[in-house]
Design an enzyme around this catalytic site. Structure first.
Site, PDB file in Angstrom:
ATOM      1  CE  LYS A   1       4.580 -53.424   3.714  1.00  6.75           C
ATOM      2  NZ  LYS A   1       4.275 -52.843   2.401  1.00  6.75           N
TER       3      LYS A   1
ATOM      4  CD  GLU B   1      10.033 -52.246  -2.587  1.00  3.93           C
ATOM      5  OE1 GLU B   1      10.560 -53.147  -3.270  1.00  3.93           O
ATOM      6  OE2 GLU B   1       8.863 -52.325  -2.159  1.00  3.93           O
TER       7      GLU B   1
ATOM      8  CB  SER C   1      -1.583 -52.808   8.076  1.00  2.72           C
ATOM      9  OG  SER C   1      -1.161 -51.550   8.566  1.00  2.72           O
TER      10      SER C   1
END
Lengths: 269, 418
Positions: free
Chosen positions: B112, B134, B400
């Protein structure tokens, strides 16, 4: 002339703005909506905006979001909304009816299907919150082919460069969203609304209706002095939220105070 | 809408000028947001063409995020699967070699951060000093709070009340980093509702606020710019596998919620026809029960600013997603994935909660790496596919994120009290 033009012209002839009232279809349940629609008309609403409930009403504040959830929670389906519209049309051949909602419920069965249903039910116009002019192809051509107005929104962020894009393909009336925000929350300053409405009037012959944050008679009267129409939604929806199935008489009384306020221009003139 | 066949012969040239990936993508937002979306598009185009932007992004990825992160050969996992594999019809050895792309080693523990740094740089170019985001699992919230601290920006994070409850450590991290965490109680109180409320806040504060969207979804240009920022994953993987094996991999596997890590890995390989790709969707309790597999169990629709596959009923009402992984608990998917699914370039495979849980433990025990539950879905897919491939095949699995945030959820699912 179609129903929307006829009604705006009639209001203009009376020297006042049109009163446009919003409620969510099926709030609190499908059975309660006909009486609420009758109350709107009896109270003096000129144009009815009927909200199509959606699970994710991103442009709406808490009042209308809750109305959406009440409606869906009680089992409202799209077929019920068109039945409510057709039933209203049979009883009120002259009162314009506009559907307002989000793209996904409108387009799930295809734009042509939706436009045909609108036409068959006597719906005069559609406001789709999340279809900007850039995505007009999704819904605009189908509605126009069916003779249903696609009512566009202009906002405080719509600048002079963008306005022609908004007006291209707009019909029925232009809905000026008076605050950069969601429904029912803050209210715009009267001076800002006046500046915005005058700019819009210079750019289009369409009637200009102002909504978002119009909560009571005084505000409605003030806006009615500059715009062709005043939209009141969350304040009515709140009454339905408080009174549920018994809301109709309270709705009628409130709408009557709004309508009386709009007549002030007539007497002052 | 563009006919994809008439485009230059590249699967990497999407979206078209109107922000569509085939029939998907686009800009379905309230009029209030349109001018800002158009400005963002302009700013991003300029930034993309500006070597100084790229240089600053690359330097932050190197010195702050810790890139490049390794491509690791998971030998113990590979051998364990080879031991289970049936030989081929002519006695060929089966069990592909599995490499892990170590996104979990990035600062803040997931992919991210790549995207957040890119978007914070864009926010700064646009003169915005406030950012919102969000978050589901909290990884994107933590990454956003981190870059907000780094760039000295005010930060608000919208998080479903249910997720605030199941991701307490990340909530605390965000607060430590100076962000305000706003619990969202509407709807199902999960990721989609936090996106609704972030959009509501944005539409009311559009003059001074930049919305850092956490995945390759939302209105154009977000799916494109998030993909571009995440493409560092695939670019590094390309170079690293060439160095390790002297050739491209045969198969890429990545988990897909919105799908930003997956598109980041896949995109640089889309024009390599010999590289197969699998995106792994969360099948929750099973495709016939509660799940979050929008491609396997959904249909095309419009939500959160884009046209894409969505979980919805016959009236177009959005239905609730379910996944054991809060990060995958979303009823939609990025529009580029919907397009890649429809043209068949990427296969999408559903993996259930219980399968992901098993792989969560397998990878921890065999490789000493505790994966995020999102990533565990991809590992589970690799565990199913690797034994069916010849032993000389190469799979790259995108790891990830790391699983620290998920240990409470996993403990709960395994009946362990912590």
């Amino acid at each position: 002339m179609d129903r929307l033009s006829t009604r705006f012209a009639a209001c203009k002839a009376q020297g006042r703005a049109a009163l446009i009232t919003f409620v969510t279809a099926g709030d609190p349940d499908v059975g309660a909506t006909p009486a609420i629609l009758e109350a709107l008309v009896a109270g003096g609403a000129d144009i009815i905006e009927l909200g199509m409930p959606f699970t994710d009403p991103m442009a709406d504040g808490p009042a209308i979001e809750l109305a959406n959830l009440r409606s869906l929670g009680s089992g409202t389906k799209t077929k019920h909304i068109f039945a409510l519209a057709a039933d209203f049309r049979a009883r009120h051949p002259d009162t314009p009816l506009v559907l307002m909602g989000y793209a996904n419920p409108m387009l799930i069965r295809g734009a042509d299907w939706f436009a045909e249903q609108c036409k068959a039910a006597g719906v005069d116009g559609v406001i789709c919150v999340d279809i900007p002019p850039e995505e007009d192809a999704e819904i605009g051509p189908a509605l126009r082919a069916a003779g249903v107005h696609l009512i566009r929104l202009a906002t405080p962020t719509t600048d002079a460069a963008r306005l022609p894009a908004v007006l291209d393909g707009a019909s029925g009336f232009l809905y000026h969203v008076s605050v950069a925000g969601i429904t029912g929350k803050q209210s715009a300053a009267q001076a800002n609304i006046e500046i915005a409405v005058n700019k819009l009037k210079a750019a289009t012959k369409l009637p200009i209706a102002v909504g978002f944050g119009v909560r009571g008679p005084e505000q409605a009267a003030a806006i009615g002095r500059i715009a062709d129409g005043v939209v009141v939604g969350s304040a009515i929806v709140d009454i339905i939220g408080s009174h549920g199935d018994a809301a109709a008489p309270f709705v009628q009384d409130f709408v009557a105070t709004l309508r009386d306020a709009l007549h002030i221009r007539e007497t002052a003139a | 809408m563009t006919d994809t066949l008439s485009l230059p012969n590249s699967l990497r040239s999407q979206p078209d000028a109107s922000g569509h990936f085939g029939a998907f993508g686009g800009r379905y937002v309230a009029e209030t947001l349109m001018p800002l979306i158009l400005e963002l598009e302009k700013v991003y185009k300029t930034a993309k063409a500006d070597p100084a932007f790229d240089a600053e992004f690359a330097e932050l990825l190197r010195s702050y995020v810790g890139r490049p992160n390794p491509l690791y050969y998971a030998e113990r996992l590979t051998e364990a699967l080879r031991a289970k594999a049936q030989p081929g019809p002519n006695g060929e050895k089966r069990g592909a070699k599995i490499y892990l792309k170590r996104e979990e080693l990035n600062h803040t523990g997931a992919h991210k951060i790549n995207n957040c740094i890119g978007q914070a740089l864009l926010a700064r170019r646009m003169g915005k000093k406030k950012v919102i985001a969000e978050t589901g699992a909290g990884q994107h919230g933590v990454a956003t709070a981190t870059v907000a601290a780094l760039f000295g920006m005010e930060c608000k994070i919208f998080m479903g009340a249910k997720d605030v409850e199941r991701q307490k450590p990340n909530v605390f991290r965000m607060k430590l980093l100076g962000a305000e965490v706003i619990p969202v109680h509407s709807g199902s109180s999960t990721l989609k509702d936090s996106m609704n409320d972030a959009l509501r806040y944005w539409v009311s504060n559009v003059h001074d606020t930049f919305y850092i969207i956490g995945t390759a979804a939302g209105p154009h240009p977000y799916p494109e710019l998030v993909r571009d920022f995440q493409s560092i994953i695939g670019k590094e993987t390309r170079a690293q596998i060439m160095e390790a094996e002297g050739r491209l991999p045969d198969l890429l596997i990545a988990p897909v919620g919105g799908g930003s890590n997956a598109i980041g890995l896949f995109h640089p390989f889309l024009d390599d026809p010999d590289v197969a790709m699998i995106g792994v969707e969360a099948a929750g309790e099973g495709l016939d029960k509660k799940h979050a597999a929008s491609l396997a169990g959904g249909a095309s629709g419009i939500l959160h600013g884009n046209r894409t596959y969505l979980l919805q009923d016959e009236d177009g009402q959005i239905t609730e997603a379910h996944s054991i992984s809060a990060g995958l608990d979303y009823p939609g998917i990025g529009p580029e994935h919907s397009w890649l699914h429809e043209i068949g370039r990427v296969k999408y495979m559903p993996i259930r909660d219980d399968e992901a849980l098993t792989s969560f433990q397998t990878l921890s025990k065999l490789e000493g790496i505790i994966p995020a539950l999102e990533s565990a879905h991809a590992v589970a897919a690799a565990e199913q596919v690797a034994p069916t491939l010849d032993a000389d095949k190469i799979i790259v699995v995108n790891l990830s994120g790391r699983g620290d945030k998920d240990i409470f959820t996993v403990a709960d699912a395994l009946g362990v009290e912590m």
